[in-house]
Design a protein around this motif. Structure first.
Motif, PDB file in Angstrom:
ATOM      1  N   SER A  48      14.250 -13.780 -14.660  1.00 35.90           N
ATOM      2  CA  SER A  48      13.351 -13.857 -13.519  1.00 35.90           C
ATOM      3  C   SER A  48      13.304 -15.290 -12.995  1.00 35.90           C
ATOM      4  CB  SER A  48      11.946 -13.398 -13.912  1.00 35.90           C
ATOM      5  OG  SER A  48      11.403 -14.254 -14.893  1.00 35.90           O
ATOM      6  N   ARG A  49      12.643 -15.473 -11.868  1.00 39.70           N
ATOM      7  CA  ARG A  49      12.615 -16.777 -11.214  1.00 39.70           C
ATOM      8  C   ARG A  49      11.840 -17.827 -12.021  1.00 39.70           C
ATOM      9  NH1 ARG A  49      13.528 -17.659  -5.842  1.00 39.70           N
ATOM     10  NH2 ARG A  49      13.250 -15.418  -5.467  1.00 39.70           N
ATOM     11  N   THR A  50      10.745 -17.420 -12.671  1.00 37.62           N
ATOM     12  CA  THR A  50       9.868 -18.403 -13.314  1.00 37.62           C
ATOM     13  C   THR A  50      10.566 -19.222 -14.395  1.00 37.62           C
ATOM     14  OG1 THR A  50       7.877 -17.132 -12.812  1.00 37.62           O
ATOM     15  CG2 THR A  50       7.741 -18.725 -14.618  1.00 37.62           C
ATOM     16  N   PRO A  51      11.233 -18.604 -15.389  1.00 37.67           N
ATOM     17  CA  PRO A  51      11.909 -19.438 -16.394  1.00 37.67           C
ATOM     18  C   PRO A  51      13.036 -20.279 -15.812  1.00 37.67           C
ATOM     19  CG  PRO A  51      12.419 -17.122 -16.731  1.00 37.67           C
ATOM     20  CD  PRO A  51      11.324 -17.172 -15.730  1.00 37.67           C
ATOM     21  N   ILE A  52      13.648 -19.798 -14.737  1.00 37.27           N
ATOM     22  CA  ILE A  52      14.705 -20.580 -14.096  1.00 37.27           C
ATOM     23  C   ILE A  52      14.123 -21.832 -13.456  1.00 37.27           C
ATOM     24  CG2 ILE A  52      16.299 -20.607 -12.126  1.00 37.27           C
ATOM     25  CD1 ILE A  52      17.014 -17.712 -12.857  1.00 37.27           C
ATOM     26  N   ARG A  53      13.000 -21.674 -12.742  1.00 32.66           N
ATOM     27  CA  ARG A  53      12.383 -22.849 -12.120  1.00 32.66           C
ATOM     28  C   ARG A  53      11.876 -23.826 -13.177  1.00 32.66           C
ATOM     29  NH1 ARG A  53      14.676 -23.657  -7.801  1.00 32.66           N
ATOM     30  NH2 ARG A  53      13.200 -25.381  -7.608  1.00 32.66           N
ATOM     31  N   GLU A  54      11.354 -23.299 -14.269  1.00 35.17           N
ATOM     32  CA  GLU A  54      10.888 -24.176 -15.347  1.00 35.17           C
ATOM     33  C   GLU A  54      12.053 -24.964 -15.939  1.00 35.17           C
ATOM     34  OE1 GLU A  54       7.038 -21.600 -16.959  1.00 35.17           O
ATOM     35  OE2 GLU A  54       9.018 -21.337 -17.873  1.00 35.17           O
ATOM     36  N   ALA A  55      13.178 -24.286 -16.126  1.00 34.75           N
ATOM     37  CA  ALA A  55      14.360 -24.964 -16.667  1.00 34.75           C
ATOM     38  C   ALA A  55      14.879 -26.012 -15.688  1.00 34.75           C
ATOM     39  CB  ALA A  55      15.451 -23.944 -16.977  1.00 34.75           C
ATOM     40  N   LEU A  56      14.901 -25.681 -14.400  1.00 34.46           N
ATOM     41  CA  LEU A  56      15.384 -26.631 -13.398  1.00 34.46           C
ATOM     42  C   LEU A  56      14.467 -27.843 -13.297  1.00 34.46           C
ATOM     43  CD1 LEU A  56      16.543 -24.191 -10.572  1.00 34.46           C
ATOM     44  CD2 LEU A  56      17.997 -25.514 -12.124  1.00 34.46           C
ATOM     45  N   ASN A  57      13.165 -27.620 -13.401  1.00 32.52           N
ATOM     46  CA  ASN A  57      12.229 -28.748 -13.378  1.00 32.52           C
ATOM     47  C   ASN A  57      12.475 -29.681 -14.563  1.00 32.52           C
ATOM     48  OD1 ASN A  57      10.872 -28.034 -11.021  1.00 32.52           O
ATOM     49  ND2 ASN A  57       9.408 -26.734 -12.105  1.00 32.52           N
ATOM     50  N   ARG A  58      12.731 -29.094 -15.710  1.00 33.73           N
ATOM     51  CA  ARG A  58      13.015 -29.910 -16.903  1.00 33.73           C
ATOM     52  C   ARG A  58      14.306 -30.697 -16.722  1.00 33.73           C
ATOM     53  NH1 ARG A  58      14.064 -27.294 -22.903  1.00 33.73           N
ATOM     54  NH2 ARG A  58      14.783 -29.209 -23.949  1.00 33.73           N
ATOM     55  N   LEU A  59      15.324 -30.055 -16.180  1.00 32.33           N
ATOM     56  CA  LEU A  59      16.594 -30.735 -15.944  1.00 32.33           C
ATOM     57  C   LEU A  59      16.443 -31.832 -14.894  1.00 32.33           C
ATOM     58  CD1 LEU A  59      18.876 -27.583 -16.009  1.00 32.33           C
ATOM     59  CD2 LEU A  59      19.021 -29.497 -17.617  1.00 32.33           C
ATOM     60  N   ALA A  60      15.561 -31.610 -13.926  1.00 33.99           N
ATOM     61  CA  ALA A  60      15.312 -32.639 -12.912  1.00 33.99           C
ATOM     62  C   ALA A  60      14.629 -33.853 -13.530  1.00 33.99           C
ATOM     63  CB  ALA A  60      14.463 -32.066 -11.783  1.00 33.99           C
ATOM     64  N   GLU A  61      13.709 -33.615 -14.457  1.00 32.27           N
ATOM     65  CA  GLU A  61      13.045 -34.728 -15.143  1.00 32.27           C
ATOM     66  C   GLU A  61      14.042 -35.563 -15.934  1.00 32.27           C
ATOM     67  OE1 GLU A  61      10.095 -32.867 -17.529  1.00 32.27           O
ATOM     68  OE2 GLU A  61       8.745 -32.436 -15.844  1.00 32.27           O
ATOM     69  N   GLU A  62      15.131 -34.926 -16.351  1.00 29.93           N
ATOM     70  CA  GLU A  62      16.164 -35.617 -17.129  1.00 29.93           C
ATOM     71  C   GLU A  62      17.294 -36.140 -16.247  1.00 29.93           C
ATOM     72  OE1 GLU A  62      16.892 -32.270 -19.622  1.00 29.93           O
ATOM     73  OE2 GLU A  62      15.513 -32.953 -21.187  1.00 29.93           O
ATOM     74  N   ASP A  63      17.110 -36.029 -14.904  1.00 31.46           N
ATOM     75  CA  ASP A  63      18.075 -36.545 -13.926  1.00 31.46           C
ATOM     76  C   ASP A  63      19.423 -35.844 -13.980  1.00 31.46           C
ATOM     77  OD1 ASP A  63      16.262 -38.429 -12.901  1.00 31.46           O
ATOM     78  OD2 ASP A  63      16.795 -39.891 -14.444  1.00 31.46           O
ATOM     79  N   VAL A  64      19.445 -34.629 -14.490  1.00 28.67           N
ATOM     80  CA  VAL A  64      20.677 -33.847 -14.510  1.00 28.67           C
ATOM     81  C   VAL A  64      20.756 -32.959 -13.267  1.00 28.67           C
ATOM     82  CG1 VAL A  64      21.989 -32.113 -15.791  1.00 28.67           C
ATOM     83  CG2 VAL A  64      20.759 -33.898 -17.022  1.00 28.67           C
ATOM     84  N   VAL A  65      19.595 -32.558 -12.770  1.00 31.44           N
ATOM     85  CA  VAL A  65      19.481 -31.761 -11.548  1.00 31.44           C
ATOM     86  C   VAL A  65      18.626 -32.536 -10.551  1.00 31.44           C
ATOM     87  CG1 VAL A  65      18.337 -29.697 -10.599  1.00 31.44           C
ATOM     88  CG2 VAL A  65      19.864 -29.487 -12.568  1.00 31.44           C
TER      89      VAL A  65
END
Length: 218
Positions: A48-65
Motif C-alpha cells: 500500500s501507499r503508506t509503507p512506501i511513503r514511510e520508506a521514501l521519507n526515511r531514504l530522503a533523510e539519508e540523502d539517498v532519495v
C-alpha cells in the motif's frame, strides 16, 4: 522501474519496502535521477501507499532519495563534488581509526569483521551488488565503531549509506573480486593489530575508488 506480470501479494512491511527500494538503488536497478511514482512502486512491491511513503521519507533523510513536495520524488542524482568530498572524508575516517585503534580491537570485534567479510564473499559469489554494497558498508562500520570518538562514528555512519552506491564495486570502480581481496588483506592486518598496514590498504582502496569515480563522471 522494475515491472512484474502481476501485482505481488501485499506482504511487505515498512522495513521490507525500505530494504527493497534501497537494494534496487544500490544495485543500479533504480538509477540516479529516476522518478519514483507511488503507483508504480505499489504495483512492483505489492504494498500500500503508506509503507512506501514511510520508506521514501526515511531514504530522503539519508540523502539517498530526493523529495520535492508537489513536484517529484526521485533517486538522488549524482553530485560529483559532494560524493568526492564524502569519499575523501569517509576514507580518512576509516584510515585514521585503523591506524589509531587497531591495537584496541577486541576479539569480538575481530570476529564481527570476519562475519562481515563472509557476507561480502557470499555477495560476490552470488553476484548480488545490492547485498555487496551493504556488506561493505557494515564491514567498515565495524572498523569505525572501534573508535572511542563519537563524532567520527556518527559522521561515518551518516555519510556511508549515501556513498555506498558508489563504493559498491562496478565496472567503473573496482570489480567485486578486487574489493574482496582488499578486504581480506585489511582483515588480516587488523587481526594482527597492524594498524599501519591496515591504514595503508584502506588508503589505497579509497584513493583508487575516488580516482576511478572522478574519471568515470568527468
Amino acid at each position: 522501474m522494475p515491472t512484474t506480470d502481476a501485482p505481488q501479494p501485499r506482504r511487505l512491511l515498512r522495513d521490507d519496502v525500505y530494504d527493497t527500494i534501497l537494494g534496487a538503488i544500490l544495485d543500479g536497478t533504480l538509477e540516479p535521477g529516476e522518478i519514483l511514482h507511488d503507483e508504480e512502486l505499489m504495483t512492483w512491491l505489492g504494498s500500500s501507499r503508506t509503507p512506501i511513503r514511510e520508506a521514501l521519507n526515511r531514504l530522503a533523510e539519508e540523502d539517498v532519495v530526493e523529495l520535492v513536495p508537489h513536484r517529484h520524488t526521485r533517486v538522488a542524482p549524482v553530485n560529483v563534488a559532494a560524493i568526492n568530498e564524502g569519499l575523501f572524508v569517509t576514507g580518512a575516517i576509516h584510515e585514521h581509526v585503523a591506524r589509531s585503534n587497531s591495537a584496541d580491537l577486541t576479539d569480538d570485534q575481530i570476529a564481527e569483521l570476519g562475519r562481515q567479510l563472509s557476507r561480502v564473499d557470499e555477495a560476490v559469489n552470488g553476484d548480488d551488488l545490492a547485498a555487496l554494497g551493504q556488506a561493505i558498508r557494515e564491514y567498515f562500520l565495524v572498523v569505525v565503531r572501534a573508535s572511542p570518538n563519537s563524532v567520527l562514528r556518527t559522521k561515518a555512519e551518516t555519510m556511508s549509506l549515501q556513498l555506498v552506491r558508489f563504493l559498491t564495486p562496478r565496472e567503473n570502480l573496482r570489480t567485486p573480486q578486487q574489493a574482496l581481496e582488499f578486504l581480506r588483506a585489511i582483515t588480516a592486518a587488523l587481526e594482527d593489530r597492524d594498524g599501519e598496514r591496515a591504514g595503508d590498504l584502506i588508503h589505497e582502496l579509497h584513493a583508487t575508488t575516488r580516482s576511478n569515480f572522478l574519471e568515470f563522471y568527468r
